[in-house]
Design an enzyme around this catalytic site. Sequence first.
Site, PDB file in Angstrom:
ATOM      1  N   CYS A   2       0.828  -1.209   0.000  1.00 19.82           N
ATOM      2  CA  CYS A   2       0.000   0.000   0.000  1.00 19.82           C
ATOM      3  C   CYS A   2       0.868   1.267   0.000  1.00 19.82           C
ATOM      4  CB  CYS A   2      -0.905  -0.038   1.237  1.00 19.82           C
ATOM      5  SG  CYS A   2      -1.721   1.500   1.656  1.00 19.82           S
ATOM      6  N   CYS A  58       0.299   3.615   2.946  1.00 18.91           N
ATOM      7  CA  CYS A  58       0.843   2.969   4.150  1.00 18.91           C
ATOM      8  C   CYS A  58       2.357   3.169   4.214  1.00 18.91           C
ATOM      9  CB  CYS A  58       0.536   1.478   4.150  1.00 18.91           C
ATOM     10  SG  CYS A  58      -1.225   1.073   4.137  1.00 18.91           S
TER      11      CYS A  58
END
Length: 154
Positions: free
Chosen positions: A76, A79
């Site tokens: 991600c 992230c």
Amino acid sequence: MKKLLLTAACFLTFAACANGGNSSQKNKTENTNTMKTIALTKADFLTKVANYEKNPTEWKYLGDKPALIDFYASWCGPCKALAPVLEELAAEYGDSIYIYKVNTEEEQELAAAFGIRSIPTLLFVPRDGKPQIAQGALPKASLKEAIDKVLLNK
């Protein structure tokens, strides 16, 4: 557990942001603390945060200081942008809070128990009271504000 959190938690309304480009990462002269984020497995979660299997209808935080839990995945982008910010915050706040990380790919059952459908998702867990959830890669200033207000009651 999902129902409990949905009814018990007040959702923070922060705008998601993938701004990981702050160049202040090397400007840590005022803090020499070496606290790091802590990876959590389901077993760790059940002993350090809340045993939702033993108490499925009641939230009972087991920690000795407030916690911020980051539900993330290694693939991600937002992230990845948030990860160094959380490391900075772990160093800045030192031993006043825990900053945990839960890899949703490795801990799918734990992520499902909390209804995690979007990552990153942050769970703010005060010592007393109900946890609060925010989604998205929040800017450092917003994270600090939430930590101060929700976790440290400043």
